[in-house]
Design a protein around this motif. Sequence first.
Motif, mmCIF file in Angstrom:
data_model
loop_
_atom_site.group_PDB
_atom_site.id
_atom_site.type_symbol
_atom_site.label_atom_id
_atom_site.label_comp_id
_atom_site.label_asym_id
_atom_site.label_seq_id
_atom_site.Cartn_x
_atom_site.Cartn_y
_atom_site.Cartn_z
ATOM 1 N N GLY A 116 0.785 -1.233 0.000
ATOM 2 C CA GLY A 116 0.000 0.000 0.000
ATOM 3 C C GLY A 116 0.810 1.273 0.000
ATOM 4 N N ASP A 117 2.139 1.189 0.139
ATOM 5 C CA ASP A 117 2.965 2.394 0.140
ATOM 6 C C ASP A 117 3.124 2.942 -1.276
ATOM 7 N N ASN A 118 3.384 4.219 -1.373
ATOM 8 C CA ASN A 118 3.682 4.877 -2.640
ATOM 9 C C ASN A 118 5.127 4.571 -3.019
ATOM 10 N N ILE A 119 5.374 4.177 -4.262
ATOM 11 C CA ILE A 119 6.729 3.745 -4.646
ATOM 12 C C ILE A 119 7.732 4.882 -4.551
ATOM 13 N N GLU A 120 7.289 6.116 -4.817
ATOM 14 C CA GLU A 120 8.199 7.251 -4.698
ATOM 15 C C GLU A 120 8.655 7.441 -3.251
ATOM 16 N N ASP A 121 7.693 7.409 -2.325
ATOM 17 C CA ASP A 121 8.030 7.571 -0.916
ATOM 18 C C ASP A 121 8.859 6.381 -0.413
ATOM 19 N N TYR A 122 8.489 5.178 -0.866
ATOM 20 C CA TYR A 122 9.198 3.982 -0.436
ATOM 21 C C TYR A 122 10.663 4.025 -0.881
ATOM 22 N N LEU B 43 2.832 13.632 -9.354
ATOM 23 C CA LEU B 43 2.208 14.019 -8.099
ATOM 24 C C LEU B 43 0.713 14.182 -8.262
ATOM 25 N N ASP B 44 0.278 14.598 -9.449
ATOM 26 C CA ASP B 44 -1.152 14.738 -9.690
ATOM 27 C C ASP B 44 -1.838 13.392 -9.796
ATOM 28 N N ASN B 45 -1.058 12.321 -10.097
ATOM 29 C CA ASN B 45 -1.647 10.999 -10.275
ATOM 30 C C ASN B 45 -1.113 10.021 -9.241
ATOM 31 N N SER B 46 -0.998 10.496 -8.004
ATOM 32 C CA SER B 46 -0.474 9.652 -6.936
ATOM 33 C C SER B 46 -1.328 8.411 -6.760
ATOM 34 N N ASP B 47 -0.661 7.238 -6.589
ATOM 35 C CA ASP B 47 -1.399 5.992 -6.400
ATOM 36 C C ASP B 47 -1.545 5.657 -4.920
ATOM 37 N N MET B 48 -1.450 6.670 -4.062
ATOM 38 C CA MET B 48 -1.646 6.457 -2.638
ATOM 39 C C MET B 48 -3.055 5.953 -2.375
#
Length: 322
Positions: free
Chosen positions: A72-78, A183-188
């Motif tokens: 469930g984490d965002n790949i960018e943040d991960y 950022l506009d299409n975040s998969d969070m």
Amino acid sequence: MKLKLRSVLFIAFICLPGLANAVNVPFLSGRVNDEAQILSENTVKLLGEKLKLYEDSTTNQVVVLTVHSLDGDNIEDYANTVFNSWKLGKADQDNGVLIVIVPDERKMRIEVGYGLEPVLTDLIASRIIRNIMTPRFKENDYDTGLIDGVNTIIEVLQGGDPGMINDTSEPSETSESSGLSDLDNSDMPLTTRFLFGAFIFGILGLFTIVGLISPGAGWFMYFFLIPFWAMFPIAVLGVSGTVILLVVYMIGYPIVKLFLKRTEWYKKAQHELKTKGKTSIGGFSLSSGSSGSSWSSGGSSSGSSFSGGGGSSGGGGSSGSW
């Protein structure tokens, strides 16, 4: 019994690093960390030796990580959290690169340290993912896709100009740039987005209210909060929503502040700060100080040989899916 406002803010800011560290960061066992077990032993050995030789000759540190799922984490943040936890690259050069592959979610990312961003740009990283790695990954050929991707990254860092990445086509729908469109299409996930939004807007809203009701530090707080309103909501609202919210804040705050200055309770508080050095507004105690005013709430008091070199990343790079 009411909690002191300072205590609430202290707890909030203590919790913020905890949220970032909640990501499951694997143990750094080498330059190729195949947690998802999608690579052959020969590929792991080949890439490990190649990346070691490259690091020894340039100090640039390129590391690979595969994980089954991000839970469930965002790949960018991960990727950014893993990069900074492993401290890839030299501390004084920030010359690390992290390649993250998530086969179960068909996602990948190239995370780039500050020092290498001028060479391995977001655009080039996106093209390496789209043109070099994605076609092989679609065929479930992770070995060839990763080897070709690593070779291309090294060639770019050495000043080369690989022809396969020099296209002018627009990114495909499966490619996710780490820029504004991403950022506009975040998969969070929606639940995570809601909880993160409640946390962010709770803190920003609290500081904003304090600034509005504080006769002394109100305008300082207005300018102080602008960069926070401009950045933090992006993870929840995307760029477009954040721009709208920032405009509302920049216009709405002065209007509300000027309106409150005309109210009797605000004038009374302002007068008491000047004459007595302290006042109380809605349960909050404010006192004047050398840099404006301070405030508080009313109520009672109550082991591996391989490791990173200390580098960091600020989120440069690109993401993609296949």
